[in-house]
Enzyme design. Structure first.
Site, PDB file in Angstrom:
ATOM      1  N   GLY A 236       0.822  -1.015  -0.262  1.00 35.83           N
ATOM      2  CA  GLY A 236       0.684   0.325   0.088  1.00 35.83           C
ATOM      3  C   GLY A 236       1.171   1.525  -0.119  1.00 35.83           C
ATOM      4  CB  THR A 466       4.451  -4.397   8.014  1.00 35.40           C
ATOM      5  OG1 THR A 466       2.923  -4.179   8.186  1.00 35.40           O
ATOM      6  CG2 THR A 466       4.544  -3.312   6.143  1.00 35.40           C
ATOM      7  N   GLY A 504       0.966   5.694   8.536  1.00 36.63           N
ATOM      8  CA  GLY A 504       1.592   6.706   9.945  1.00 36.63           C
ATOM      9  C   GLY A 504       2.152   5.907  10.583  1.00 36.63           C
ATOM     10  NE  ARG A 627      13.510  -2.713  24.972  1.00 33.50           N
ATOM     11  CZ  ARG A 627      14.938  -2.249  25.003  1.00 33.50           C
ATOM     12  NH1 ARG A 627      15.745  -4.003  24.073  1.00 33.50           N
ATOM     13  NH2 ARG A 627      15.785  -2.791  25.919  1.00 33.50           N
ATOM     14  N   PRO A 631      12.584  -9.114  14.452  1.00 31.76           N
ATOM     15  CG  PRO A 631      14.502 -10.203  16.006  1.00 31.76           C
ATOM     16  CD  PRO A 631      12.866  -9.732  16.451  1.00 31.76           C
ATOM     17  CB  THR A 633       8.776  -9.250  10.374  1.00 28.46           C
ATOM     18  OG1 THR A 633       8.497  -8.537  11.998  1.00 28.46           O
ATOM     19  CG2 THR A 633       7.847 -10.387  10.270  1.00 28.46           C
ATOM     20  CD  GLN A 637       7.849  -2.342   8.481  1.00 25.94           C
ATOM     21  OE1 GLN A 637       7.754  -3.464   9.162  1.00 25.94           O
ATOM     22  NE2 GLN A 637       6.826  -1.708   8.274  1.00 25.94           N
ATOM     23  CE  LYS A 699      10.970   5.869  21.136  1.00 26.44           C
ATOM     24  NZ  LYS A 699      12.352   6.933  20.663  1.00 26.44           N
ATOM     25  CD  GLU A 703       4.750   7.324   7.728  1.00 26.11           C
ATOM     26  OE1 GLU A 703       4.476   7.329   8.889  1.00 26.11           O
ATOM     27  OE2 GLU A 703       4.302   7.954   6.933  1.00 26.11           O
TER      28      GLU A 703
END
Lengths: 736, 217
Positions: A236, A466, A504, A627, A631, A633, A637, A699, A703
């Site tokens: 997407g 993701t 986002g 955190r 790790p 995936t 990403q 977090k 992006e």
């Protein structure tokens, strides 16, 4: 053992490598016997009025069931952004009048029994226009640029003009970034069945709840009459996050025909189906002392927005967050109405575009002062958020710099441009800082445990690819205290507890927080049942003293006094027990800390001085995103984010003919996304931090993975060639 | 893109099917019969229209019954001459593992094997592949036992969304057979006809090398 933090393989991976994962266009509802196909006819002018539509030939073509134009389309109600959750942005009125606002706008939809018949009939629709002169790009309309303070308020700290006046050195440069399209491999697909009882929608979307609310609003239904399903999404990147016409016209076609209707936009139509990253012009002024300490940052941006929407979307062109400690900051954003679709987010609508200029200008300042670019950034490290003045919730940026630089070998860099060579290639090293706001959305989860000891976690969220399925499984398994093999994840259905949008960089934080709360609530519920159960070894224990490990509940200090979840449920004749969790994000208003993710990109390019071709030959990205849940995936990403940044830097631009405002490269032949041969080894480093202000310290990565990569490459190209290209993408012609 | 459209097409002819020009030539004589078969096919039709008319068997615009050997099974189906192999697999035979990414032969998501050669199934018509041996992603595993390339893609996390994955795996399986997986650089070049917008390329290279027995790097 805790599952969170482990590199668990994707739980849906086997379905994807065997072709068994069903994406929207693969999925007929029920037996699919009544499935028919819709094909959109799109405007060939960018501005004007439709004067006639000759549909006689099309209607007479084989298999045609319905032909929809503005003359016979169902009347729609406007969908203002505030009425739907997520980045709905347009008062999207499709096929409602004779006006054309952008090239590629749908002007008719043909429904036929087969895809071939629908495609053929669509080619027979003859549309005549009274064309008007469009505004093709923001350059044509830049004199009419306007402010939109409600949606893009300027950010001001101190007095930027005074800070610039006091500076020993001022860098004043203007950069441009092009319109880009997201191009997920799966084009936008929708299948709708419309009955008196329910409208069932299968759709490729990053926000099933937004599509539900939007369709309900625009067709005058109650949200509970609309069910939206999106189990597997073929990517997407922001392009499936917004309210867009393909879903609306498919629903119209289903309502008019009474059949199950599928519409899959073509790749060409993807250039005017779901919005684009806006074109921008960014003027940056940096003021600094001789030692490189910034006295002021001023950034004045102009971006395009659509000609037909009265207010630019709220998420485009918000003030760029400044990642450096400058006492004086001003960032502004103005807009130009252009005959294009309304811009939508693309892998950070704010930092992904706005930091291109600031990070390039920082490199220009470093060159001007003779200071190492990394050292310049260290000297301007912000101890608090420079924009809000708030303390950071956590901040691992300095460690990102340090570990990224060490892995890359940055200290070996010869600061002089054109000083490094590999045979006939010019070698350049560049770096950039990345920041991205770390947020989350209101999200509900349900975890249900069965008498067989197996559990399921449900959230009405989406997995863009993701790894949402996988991290939900890990977090819920830990919270309940069962192995991941006993936990299954379900998402992508509005019948499930309400989840937010997958955009986002919010999904991991939102989904993990809700899954954890639901899993913990269910654990507490079963413990309460057990301690009150005379037949249980846990009978009479304090609930606080009952621990769970691997599905086994026992009393603290006495592992022999315990039993398994399944035993408790069976003895109490419970088929299943469930519990819900509600995640409510901390309000941004009145925040006492600033929550951000951080990163640093280090890149090497090799430039052919005769051909002007640029190849990225290695890339190191260090990220502090709290955190990391998985790790494996997460690394994928980040690699993927860097690849998209390579495209942003070197190849991707949606080109528009300035005479008629039509897109001239509307295919993968013309719009170049990176292919395998364009991509080097990419090294992802995670600097992990506990963040007491963010649930699970998550977090988000979506992006921050891309932000910073393009300016790092642009800076490396300057280092290699001595030539500063301030107009992305850096194609060979700009280097010759 | 070393394995370009041209070489894939010539591979198809070598396999004994009718050439695209022959089929599309007939289509062009029938006016609209090629519309809907994809942009590249239309361009080809325009070229074919200027060529001398082909006097061979005539295909009607209405559906014809053909048989395809797909994943070792004989399948009889009714397709129009303009139906691409991709649409025939997905819409008629229900084999939706093969994906449509661009319908223009530019992305590789629709890659299948035709007589062992990789082909963009959006650029070939179903009627051209009568009696050819077609392998799709659904036919790669032996029952529950995954093909080595499928296993390597899982182990190397060589995908995210999974939409391009069927095509990537089919290309990878073929290029290993062709002997084009000798080095990471060679794999990068020979896999460049398959776009992955999630950007899993480094992991794809690792997976192909692993499946080829050449180590991850």
């Amino acid at each position: 053992m805790s599952a969170v933090g482990q590199p668990l393989a994707r739980v849906e991976g086997r379905l994807k490598v065997t072709g068994a994962a069903r994406y929207t266009a693969d999925l007929p509802q029920d037996d699919g016997k009544d499935l028919v196909h819709a094909v959109a006819v799109c405007a060939t002018v960018a501005k004007g009025r439709i004067t006639s539509i000759d549909a006689r030939q099309a209607r007479a073509a084989g298999g045609v069931l319905e032909l929809i134009t503005h003359r016979n389309a169902p009347r729609l109600r406007p969908v203002p952004a505030q009425e739907v959750f997520g980045p709905a942005h347009e008062t999207l009125l499709v096929l409602q009048d004779d006006r054309v606002h952008y090239s590629g706008q749908p002007v008719a939809v043909v429904v036929a029994d087969t895809l071939e018949n629908a495609t053929h009939a669509a080619s027979l629709v003859r549309v005549e226009y009274a064309a008007e002169r469009p505004v093709a790009t923001l350059f044509e309309g830049i004199d009419d640029a306007f402010d939109s303070p409600r949606h893009a308020p300027p950010a001001t700290v101190g007095d930027a003009d005074r800070g610039l006046a006091e500076a020993a050195v001022v860098i004043d440069r203007t950069y441009t970034t092009p319109a880009q399209h997201h191009h997920p491999m799966e084009t936008m697909a929708t299948t709708v069945r419309w009955t008196a009882e329910e409208v069932t929608v299968h759709v490729s979307t990053q926000t099933i709840s937004m599509i539900r609310d939007g369709l309900a609003t625009t067709f005058g239904l109650r949200p509970e009459q609309v069910r939206v399903v999106s189990e597997f999404l073929g990517g997407g990147f922001g392009g499936k996050g917004a309210w867009c016409w393909p879903s609306v016209v498919t629903a119209m076609a289903a309502r008019l025909t009474g059949r199950q209707v599928r519409l899959v936009t073509t790749r060409r139509q993807m250039f005017a189906a779901t919005g684009q990253r806006p074109h921008s012009v960014q003027r940056v002024r940096l003021g600094a002392r001789r030692d490189g300490v910034l006295t002021a940052i001023a950034q004045d941006c102009v971006g395009d927005t659509s000609a037909f929407y009265d207010t630019p979307p709220f998420f485009i062109g918000a003030a760029t967050p400044v990642p450096y400690a400058a006492p004086n900051i001003r960032t502004t954003q103005r807009f130009v109405r252009v005959n294009c679709q309304t811009p939508v987010p693309m892998r950070s609508p704010v930092e992904g575009v706005g930091l291109v200029s600031i990070e390039s200008a920082m490199d220009e300042l470093a060159a001007e002062l003779g200071v190492d670019p990394l050292e310049l950034r260290r000297r301007n490290y912000a101890e608090r958020d420079p924009n809000s003045g708030l303390p950071w919730s956590s901040n691992g940026l300095l460690e990102c710099y340090e570990r990224g630089a060490r892995r890359f070998g940055w200290p070996e860099r010869n600061p002089k441009p054109r000083s490094m060579r590999d045979g006939r290639y010019l070698v350049g090293w560049g770096m950039a800082t990345a920041v991205r706001h770390a947020g989350s959305d209101p999200t509900s989860a349900l975890v249900r445990l069965g008498a067989d000891g197996r559990a399921v976690v449900q959230i009405g969220s989406q997995d863009l690819g993701t790894g949402t399925f996988t991290i939900m499984t890990q977090v819920a398994a830990d919270a309940l205290g069962v192995p991941v093999a006993m936990m299954r994840a379900e998402l992508g259905d509005t019948d499930l507890p309400n989840g937010g949008g997958s955009f986002g960089s919010h999904t991991a934080a939102s989904v993990a927080a809700a899954a954890r709360l639901a899993g913990e609530a269910l654990r507490a519920k079963v413990i309460r049942i057990a301690v009150a159960d005379d037949g249980s070894p846990l009978s009479g224990a304090s609930p606080d003293d009952v621990l769970v490990d691997d599905g086994y509940l026992f009393v603290r200090g006495d592992r022999s006094r315990g039993e398994r979840y399944a035993q408790i449920l069976r003895r109490n004749r419970l088929q299943a027990v469930d519990a819900t969790g509600e995640h409510t994000p901390p309000p941004r208003e009145g925040a006492t800390v600033a929550r951000w993710a951080f990163g640093a990109d280090f890149t090497e390019v090799k430039v052919d001085p005769e051909l002007g071709t640029v190849r990225v030959t290695r890339h190191v990205k260090a990220i502090e995103a709290g955190r990391i849940i998985n790790p494996r995936t997460a690394r994928s990403q980040v690699i993927g984010g860097v690849v998209m940044g390579i495209g942003q830097a070197l190849t991707e631009a949606t080109e528009v003919d300035r005479r008629d405002a039509r897109i001239t490269n509307a295919s993968f032949w013309g719009y170049h996304v990176p292919v395998n041969a364009d991509v080097p080894d990419i090294d992802a480093i995670f600097v992990e931090r506990d963040d007491p202000h963010i649930p699970g310290s998550v977090k988000g990565l979506g992006e921050i993975a891309t932000i910073g990569t393009a300016p790092a490459i642009a800076n490396a190209v300057f280092h290699a060639t001595g030539k500063r290209v301030r107009d992305l993408p850096i194609t060979p012609d700009k280097l010759l | 893109m070393p394995d370009d459209v041209g070489s894939r097409e010539s591979a198809g002819r070598a396999a004994g099917g009718p050439s695209r020009r022959q089929v599309l030539g007939r289509g062009a004589l029938l006016g609209a019969a090629t519309v809907g078969a994809g942009v590249a096919a239309q361009a080809e039709a325009a070229r074919a229209a200027t060529a001398p008319p082909v006097r061979e068997e005539t295909l009607a615009a209405e559906p014809v019954e053909i048989s395809l050997r797909v994943n070792g099974r004989e399948r009889t189906l009714s397709v129009e001459p303009r139906t691409t192999l991709l649409d025939a697999l997905r819409e008629r035979l229900g084999l939706t593992g093969t994906k449509k990414g661009c319908d223009q032969g530019a992305c590789g998501a629709c890659t299948v094997l035709v007589d062992g050669r990789r082909v963009n199934s959006c650029l070939t018509l179903a009627v051209m592949r009568r009696d050819a041996e077609i392998t799709t992603i659904e036919g790669l595993a032996k029952g529950d036992e995954l093909h080595p390339v499928q296993r390597a893609f899982l182990e190397c996390d060589a995908f995210q969304c999974g939409y391009c994955t069927s095509g990537q795996i089919m290309s990878a399986a073929a290029l290993i057979e062709e002997g084009h997986a000798g080095s990471p650089g060679e794999v990068r070049e020979w896999m460049s006809g398959n776009i992955c917008r999630c950007g899993a390329y480094p992991n794809i290279v690792a997976a192909v090398r692993q499946a080829a027995g050449g180590g991850a790097r």
